[in-house]
Scaffold this active site. Structure first.
Site, PDB file in Angstrom:
ATOM      1  N   CYS A 150       6.312  97.205  44.772  1.00  0.00           N
ATOM      2  CA  CYS A 150       5.894  96.424  43.553  1.00  0.00           C
ATOM      3  C   CYS A 150       4.921  97.524  42.401  1.00  0.00           C
ATOM      4  O   CYS A 150       5.632  98.354  41.880  1.00  0.00           O
ATOM      5  CB  CYS A 150       4.965  95.486  43.942  1.00  0.00           C
ATOM      6  SG  CYS A 150       4.980  94.079  42.587  1.00  0.00           S
ATOM      7  N   HIS A 162       7.978  92.459  47.566  1.00  0.00           N
ATOM      8  CA  HIS A 162       6.891  92.612  48.533  1.00  0.00           C
ATOM      9  C   HIS A 162       7.491  92.616  50.008  1.00  0.00           C
ATOM     10  O   HIS A 162       7.239  91.372  50.601  1.00  0.00           O
ATOM     11  CB  HIS A 162       5.616  91.794  48.602  1.00  0.00           C
ATOM     12  CG  HIS A 162       4.730  91.998  47.537  1.00  0.00           C
ATOM     13  ND1 HIS A 162       3.771  93.071  47.609  1.00  0.00           N
ATOM     14  CD2 HIS A 162       4.902  91.627  46.090  1.00  0.00           C
ATOM     15  CE1 HIS A 162       3.251  93.000  46.477  1.00  0.00           C
ATOM     16  NE2 HIS A 162       3.562  92.366  45.563  1.00  0.00           N
ATOM     17  N   GLU A 208       6.804  93.512  52.843  1.00  0.00           N
ATOM     18  CA  GLU A 208       5.478  93.346  53.974  1.00  0.00           C
ATOM     19  C   GLU A 208       5.485  91.699  54.520  1.00  0.00           C
ATOM     20  O   GLU A 208       5.035  91.278  55.533  1.00  0.00           O
ATOM     21  CB  GLU A 208       4.096  93.685  53.543  1.00  0.00           C
ATOM     22  CG  GLU A 208       3.459  93.202  52.542  1.00  0.00           C
ATOM     23  CD  GLU A 208       3.598  93.683  51.118  1.00  0.00           C
ATOM     24  OE1 GLU A 208       5.032  93.959  50.905  1.00  0.00           O
ATOM     25  OE2 GLU A 208       2.926  93.431  50.159  1.00  0.00           O
TER      26      GLU A 208
HETATM   27  N1  GLN Z   1       0.637  94.614  38.347  1.00  0.00           N
HETATM   28  C1  GLN Z   1       1.996  94.689  38.451  1.00  0.00           C
HETATM   29  C2  GLN Z   1       2.670  93.545  37.907  1.00  0.00           C
HETATM   30  O1  GLN Z   1       2.275  92.314  37.655  1.00  0.00           O
HETATM   31  C3  GLN Z   1       2.293  94.713  39.981  1.00  0.00           C
HETATM   32  C4  GLN Z   1       1.994  93.557  40.720  1.00  0.00           C
HETATM   33  C5  GLN Z   1       2.195  93.791  42.300  1.00  0.00           C
HETATM   34  O2  GLN Z   1       2.121  95.016  42.671  1.00  0.00           O
HETATM   35  N2  GLN Z   1       2.203  92.632  43.055  1.00  0.00           N
HETATM   36  O3  GLN Z   1       3.871  93.672  37.754  1.00  0.00           O
END
Ligand code: GLN
Length: 561
Positions: A383, A530, A532
């Site tokens: 992410c 994500h 995970e």
């Molecule tokens: N801050 C980034 C976004 O909002 C990444 C978010 C995250 O890593 N979950 O796109």
């Protein structure tokens, strides 16, 4: 509501952080391995609408479900232990319950009546609990957050008390988790805190059927008998949740004491013995790991490892797939500077930048990406970690020296990571308009989205299929305006959404970029989702497995230096 589903209500006493989530999940796993259908739910007494906006440094990770709910991290344990996905009905907070009551009041649903905790709030809680019951579900385990005695949890406990009356004794079981400390002076287990906590629970009209005592060692027959006598349960209904080195041992420890047998006899769930061989096998494999691999995690919430709970577990599972123990090195990205990278990262066999929000510590993460790219060290960006990889590549490989994300530099010239102005909303099924900037809840792309993998890429090799579904939680995206320049400089788009997010025949939108990688590198991959959240000890996630595999093969010579 189904006639069939039975309920186990799990409360906690004495202290918080006794491992109620793990105990609940372990019991869920045991009951599931008896062949029953099991689901779980967490009730949190705080007033936030959901944990989505809570600081991970205080509250631990925000776990995301397929259907896009931002929930308590205990749901991660539930999924990893019982092996089935949770939904937005698996997690309710007091804030959400009250918000429902207040909206009903405004709509006039209460016909001008006085709105009260009993029955209006308690009815809403009961409705939330019963929402997970179904014809196909044998058992629902309902964990109440907080500690008995807290003001906030009173409406929840009152709702449980009422439910027992509504559903009948034969369908409800109360399990209370307490602490039995040992005094260092006498070496004796002390049962008094348990007695007090059960007294508190009974004063609310709830008599526990089973007491599980968290303790550093088994509490012994004498304490067991004492607790049984004072708390009015049978001796064989008092168990110890002993401290374990490996959290996956807990189902075995509880099984050895006959916990699910007792639950089964009280709730008449049949005599089938659970098949716990997969758990025994797992714990044995974990005890006999032959290798170790050092992984640097460069993030911003490193003071509280709970903030990266699912990630930590997923790395462990990835290691397990290769018979390797993970040597975790959590590094605060704010400490990384271009001139100290070797000191911090030199020994790492793999480098991972996890998810996160806000500008703090970003340049350190970008430096870590550059180090991994240049030194050909396996890199996994999740992410925010993918977004940092795109920024680093744009700046140093594609000549866009001022490239940045709209999140950190809203006015920068090259927003290679940008915020879309509309998004598909899981709840309404409509393309949502950008929410007001002061409303931080639900303005993200949340939940499971499909992604199509490009044949021959590392992502495709890892998954072994072409279409995958993974969970998202972010506001910003890879900016499609930069697809051409970045790919012509060597960035590989190995996963993209199968369809364009905006249907506009006049201005067709490119498909969203979900995974990037580098071809001329042993293993360099960033994903917008994500992974995970979908890893479990029984089924390590393909990307974690592949990353650890690469770290073992390609990071090895650096690690041994
Ligand atoms: N801050 C980034 C976004 O909002 C990444 C978010 C995250 O890593 N979950 O796109």
């Amino acid at each position: 509501m189904s006639k069939k589903t039975k309920f186990i209500f799990i409360t906690g006493g004495v202290l918080s952080s006794l491992g109620k989530g793990l105990t609940s999940a372990s019991l869920g796993a045991l009951l599931k391995s008896k062949g029953l259908t099991v689901s779980m739910q967490k009730l949190d007494p705080y007033l936030n609408l959901d944990p989505g906006t809570m600081n991970p440094r205080q509250h631990g990770e925000v776990f995301v479900t397929d259907d896009g709910a931002e929930t308590d991290m205990d749901l991660g344990h539930y999924e990893r232990y019982i092996g089935s996905p949770m939904t937005r009905r698996s997690s309710y907070t007091a804030g959400w319950i009250y918000s429902q009551v207040l909206s009903k009041e405004r709509r006039g649903d209460y016909l001008g009546g006085t709105v009260q905790v009993i029955p209006h709030v308690t009815d809403e809680v009961k409705g939330a609990i019963l929402s997970i019951a179904s014809q196909d579900l044998d058992l629902a385990l309902i964990e109440v957050g907080g500690t008995v005695g807290d003001i906030e949890s009173l409406p929840f406990l009152e709702a449980l008390r009422q439910l027992k009356g509504d559903l009948g004794k034969s369908r409800c079981l109360f399990l209370h988790l307490t602490l039995v400390p040992y005094l260092s002076t006498t070496g004796e287990p002390k049962s008094k805190p348990t007695q007090h906590s059960v007294k508190e629970l009974r004063s609310l009209g709830i008599q526990p059927d089973i007491i599980v005592c968290r303790s550093t060692k088994p509490i012994g027959a004498e304490s067991q008998a004492k607790i049984a006598l004072f708390c009015d349960v049978s001796k064989d209904a008092v168990f110890t949740a002993v401290d374990v080195d490996n959290i996956y041992e807990l189902p075995i420890k509880l099984h050895e004491q006959g916990l699910e047998r007792k639950v089964s006899s009280l709730l008449r769930l049949g005599r089938t013995e659970p098949d716990i061989t997969p758990w025994v096998d797992l714990v044995q494999r974990q005890a006999n790991l032959t290798k170790s691999v050092k992984i640097a995690i460069v993030g911003k919430y490193v003071e509280l490892i709970e903030a990266y709970k699912s990630l930590h577990e997923a790395l462990t599972h990835g290691g397990l797939a290769h018979n390797a123990r993970i040597d975790f090195d959590y590094i605060n990205s704010e400490e990384l500077k271009p001139d100290n990278l070797e000191k911090y990262l030199g020994q790492a066999q793999g480098i991972l930048v996890p998810g996160g929000f806000g500008a703090r510590g970003i340049e350190g993460m970008i430096s870590a990406v550059g180090y991994a790219r240049n030194k050909k060290r396996p890199y996994f960006g999740i992410c925010l970690g993918m977004q940092c990889a795109v920024i680093e590549f744009s700046r140093n490989q594609a000549g866009l020296s001022k490239a940045d994300s709209e999140e950190f530099k809203p006015k920068c010239n090259h927003k290679v990571i940008f915020r879309m102005t509309g998004w598909y909303d899981h709840n309404t099924g409509l393309r949502a308009q950008r929410k007001a900037d002061d409303d931080l809840g639900g303005s993200m792309r949340l939940g499971s989205y499909p992604c199509k993998l490009k044949p021959g890429t590392r992502a495709h090799q890892a998954y072994g299929v072409e279409m995958i579904h993974e969970r998202h939680r972010h506001r910003f995206e890879f900016n499609p305006d930069y697809i051409n320049i970045l790919t012509s400089n060597g960035l590989v788009l190995s996963g993209q959404a199968p369809e364009s997010p905006i249907e506009n025949p006049d201005m067709p939108w490119p498909k969203l970029v979900e995974i990037i990688e580098l071809a001329d590198h042993p293993w360099f991959l960033g994903c917008q989702f994500h992974p995970e959240f979908k890893s479990s000890p029984m089924h390590p996630h393909p990307l974690f497995k592949a990353f650890i595999g690469a770290a073992l093969t390609n990071g090895g010579r650096h690690g041994k230096k």
